[in-house]
Design a protein around this motif. Structure first.
Motif, PDB file in Angstrom:
ATOM      1  N   PRO A  35      13.907  22.717 -49.949  1.00  0.00           N
ATOM      2  CA  PRO A  35      12.741  23.429 -50.488  1.00  0.00           C
ATOM      3  C   PRO A  35      11.713  23.668 -49.389  1.00  0.00           C
ATOM      4  N   VAL A  36      11.050  24.802 -49.466  1.00  0.00           N
ATOM      5  CA  VAL A  36       9.990  25.121 -48.506  1.00  0.00           C
ATOM      6  C   VAL A  36       8.703  24.528 -49.050  1.00  0.00           C
ATOM      7  N   CYS A  37       8.324  23.386 -48.485  1.00  0.00           N
ATOM      8  CA  CYS A  37       7.096  22.711 -48.888  1.00  0.00           C
ATOM      9  C   CYS A  37       6.606  21.876 -47.717  1.00  0.00           C
ATOM     10  N   VAL A  38       5.371  21.426 -47.798  1.00  0.00           N
ATOM     11  CA  VAL A  38       4.763  20.619 -46.738  1.00  0.00           C
ATOM     12  C   VAL A  38       3.996  19.471 -47.365  1.00  0.00           C
ATOM     13  N   CYS A  39       3.711  18.452 -46.565  1.00  0.00           N
ATOM     14  CA  CYS A  39       2.915  17.316 -47.046  1.00  0.00           C
ATOM     15  C   CYS A  39       1.448  17.695 -47.213  1.00  0.00           C
ATOM     16  N   GLY A  40       0.973  18.648 -46.437  1.00  0.00           N
ATOM     17  CA  GLY A  40      -0.413  19.086 -46.498  1.00  0.00           C
ATOM     18  C   GLY A  40      -0.691  20.061 -45.383  1.00  0.00           C
ATOM     19  N   GLN A  41      -1.854  20.697 -45.431  1.00  0.00           N
ATOM     20  CA  GLN A  41      -2.195  21.664 -44.393  1.00  0.00           C
ATOM     21  C   GLN A  41      -2.348  20.964 -43.046  1.00  0.00           C
ATOM     22  N   ASN A  42      -1.869  21.646 -42.003  1.00  0.00           N
ATOM     23  CA  ASN A  42      -1.920  21.114 -40.645  1.00  0.00           C
ATOM     24  C   ASN A  42      -1.861  22.311 -39.703  1.00  0.00           C
ATOM     25  N   CYS A  43      -2.991  22.615 -39.072  1.00  0.00           N
ATOM     26  CA  CYS A  43      -3.069  23.808 -38.211  1.00  0.00           C
ATOM     27  C   CYS A  43      -2.115  23.730 -37.026  1.00  0.00           C
ATOM     28  N   ALA A  44      -1.936  22.553 -36.447  1.00  0.00           N
ATOM     29  CA  ALA A  44      -1.036  22.427 -35.294  1.00  0.00           C
ATOM     30  C   ALA A  44       0.402  22.768 -35.696  1.00  0.00           C
ATOM     31  N   TYR A  45       0.839  22.246 -36.816  1.00  0.00           N
ATOM     32  CA  TYR A  45       2.186  22.553 -37.296  1.00  0.00           C
ATOM     33  C   TYR A  45       2.285  24.031 -37.709  1.00  0.00           C
ATOM     34  N   GLY A  46       1.226  24.526 -38.316  1.00  0.00           N
ATOM     35  CA  GLY A  46       1.204  25.929 -38.722  1.00  0.00           C
ATOM     36  C   GLY A  46       1.347  26.863 -37.537  1.00  0.00           C
ATOM     37  N   ARG A  47       0.715  26.513 -36.430  1.00  0.00           N
ATOM     38  CA  ARG A  47       0.825  27.343 -35.220  1.00  0.00           C
ATOM     39  C   ARG A  47       2.242  27.312 -34.658  1.00  0.00           C
ATOM     40  N   MET A  48       2.901  26.160 -34.763  1.00  0.00           N
ATOM     41  CA  MET A  48       4.299  26.096 -34.321  1.00  0.00           C
ATOM     42  C   MET A  48       5.162  27.012 -35.182  1.00  0.00           C
ATOM     43  N   MET A  49       4.919  27.003 -36.490  1.00  0.00           N
ATOM     44  CA  MET A  49       5.710  27.852 -37.383  1.00  0.00           C
ATOM     45  C   MET A  49       5.417  29.325 -37.113  1.00  0.00           C
ATOM     46  N   LEU A  50       4.154  29.650 -36.822  1.00  0.00           N
ATOM     47  CA  LEU A  50       3.820  31.034 -36.479  1.00  0.00           C
ATOM     48  C   LEU A  50       4.553  31.473 -35.214  1.00  0.00           C
ATOM     49  N   ASP A  51       4.682  30.574 -34.246  1.00  0.00           N
ATOM     50  CA  ASP A  51       5.413  30.934 -33.033  1.00  0.00           C
ATOM     51  C   ASP A  51       6.886  31.188 -33.356  1.00  0.00           C
ATOM     52  N   ASN A  52       7.418  30.474 -34.341  1.00  0.00           N
ATOM     53  CA  ASN A  52       8.793  30.720 -34.784  1.00  0.00           C
ATOM     54  C   ASN A  52       8.914  32.065 -35.498  1.00  0.00           C
ATOM     55  N   VAL A  53       7.807  32.526 -36.074  1.00  0.00           N
ATOM     56  CA  VAL A  53       7.773  33.813 -36.772  1.00  0.00           C
ATOM     57  C   VAL A  53       7.620  34.959 -35.775  1.00  0.00           C
ATOM     58  N   GLY A  54       6.594  34.885 -34.925  1.00  0.00           N
ATOM     59  CA  GLY A  54       6.236  36.047 -34.114  1.00  0.00           C
ATOM     60  C   GLY A  54       6.007  35.797 -32.645  1.00  0.00           C
ATOM     61  N   GLY A  55       6.519  34.705 -32.112  1.00  0.00           N
ATOM     62  CA  GLY A  55       6.408  34.453 -30.682  1.00  0.00           C
ATOM     63  C   GLY A  55       7.484  35.192 -29.902  1.00  0.00           C
ATOM     64  N   ARG A  56       7.491  34.993 -28.595  1.00  0.00           N
ATOM     65  CA  ARG A  56       8.481  35.649 -27.735  1.00  0.00           C
ATOM     66  C   ARG A  56       9.898  35.288 -28.177  1.00  0.00           C
ATOM     67  N   ASN A  57      10.181  34.004 -28.300  1.00  0.00           N
ATOM     68  CA  ASN A  57      11.474  33.561 -28.833  1.00  0.00           C
ATOM     69  C   ASN A  57      11.231  33.189 -30.283  1.00  0.00           C
ATOM     70  N   SER A  58      11.494  34.132 -31.164  1.00  0.00           N
ATOM     71  CA  SER A  58      11.166  33.937 -32.581  1.00  0.00           C
ATOM     72  C   SER A  58      12.240  34.571 -33.454  1.00  0.00           C
ATOM     73  N   GLU A  59      12.133  34.300 -34.720  1.00  0.00           N
ATOM     74  CA  GLU A  59      13.049  34.905 -35.675  1.00  0.00           C
ATOM     75  C   GLU A  59      12.866  36.415 -35.728  1.00  0.00           C
ATOM     76  N   MET A  60      11.644  36.900 -35.579  1.00  0.00           N
ATOM     77  CA  MET A  60      11.424  38.350 -35.566  1.00  0.00           C
ATOM     78  C   MET A  60      12.123  38.974 -34.363  1.00  0.00           C
ATOM     79  N   SER A  61      12.086  38.307 -33.226  1.00  0.00           N
ATOM     80  CA  SER A  61      12.796  38.817 -32.054  1.00  0.00           C
ATOM     81  C   SER A  61      14.293  38.872 -32.317  1.00  0.00           C
ATOM     82  N   ALA A  62      14.836  37.827 -32.937  1.00  0.00           N
ATOM     83  CA  ALA A  62      16.268  37.801 -33.238  1.00  0.00           C
ATOM     84  C   ALA A  62      16.639  38.904 -34.224  1.00  0.00           C
ATOM     85  N   VAL A  63      15.859  39.061 -35.282  1.00  0.00           N
ATOM     86  CA  VAL A  63      16.160  40.087 -36.288  1.00  0.00           C
ATOM     87  C   VAL A  63      16.195  41.462 -35.638  1.00  0.00           C
TER      88      VAL A  63
END
Length: 186
Positions: A32-60
């Motif tokens: 399941p896609v869920c988290v223990c609570g809000q965390n900006c540091a973790y959120g920024r890591m996930m954003l890099d996985n979304v739209g960073g240089r080496n990211s899922e958007m790059s792969a797609v």
């Protein structure tokens, strides 16, 4: 892990446009896609996985391009098409995680104090099958390395489970791309 091998007997002629394509994702369900609570540091890591240089958007985007370049070879084109769909699912998971962690799930990443939008210039576009497959293998390995590092530093078990499940798919992609490389380039 199951064996994902290319079927050397598959035929892709105009008369037989059916290709037996191996599985492009693990069979294990996604957590399941869920988290223990809000965390900006973790959120920024996930954003890099979304739209960073080496990211899922790059792969797609790269795999859609590769699919189009390889349309004369329906087997290879279909593998890239199906893997792009798996990568879109990963993109969605990371965007949902970023949002749950308190970030705006745009196609962007943090660079210092600023946000940088994803760019198609992040990809290496090749029309040579050997280089195209080498780029795909390298990108997948970089993603695995990045997600493995994130697993080591993130202390939210929900996120780590999602990362580990996605790593399974990325390893399958590497295996398939390596088999394609051996079939077409050696």
């Amino acid at each position: 892990m199951e064996n994902h091998t290319l079927n050397s007997n598959s035929s892709c002629s105009p008369q037989n446009n059916h290709c037996e394509i191996p599985e492009c994702a693990g069979r294990e369900p996604y957590p399941p896609v869920c988290v223990c609570g809000q965390n900006c540091a973790y959120g920024r890591m996930m954003l890099d996985n979304v739209g960073g240089r080496n990211s899922e958007m790059s792969a797609v985007s790269l795999y859609i391009y590769n699919h189009l370049i390889l349309l004369d070879d329906c087997f290879s084109a279909e593998i890239f098409h199906r893997i792009s769909i798996v990568e879109m699912h990963h993109l969605e998971i990371f965007a949902e995680l970023a949002q749950l962690l308190g970030e705006n799930p745009r196609l962007w990443t943090h660079k210092g104090c600023a946000m940088t939008y994803w760019s198609p210039s992040y990809n290496c576009y090749s029309q040579n099958i050997s280089m195209l497959l080498k780029n795909a293998i390298t990108g997948e390995q970089q993603a695995i390395d990045k997600y493995t590092h994130q697993c080591a530093v993130i202390k939210d078990d929900h996120i780590v489970k999602c990362l580990k499940r996605i790593i399974i798919d990325e390893q399958i992609h590497i295996d398939l791309f390596k088999q394609m490389y051996m079939k077409y380039c050696c």
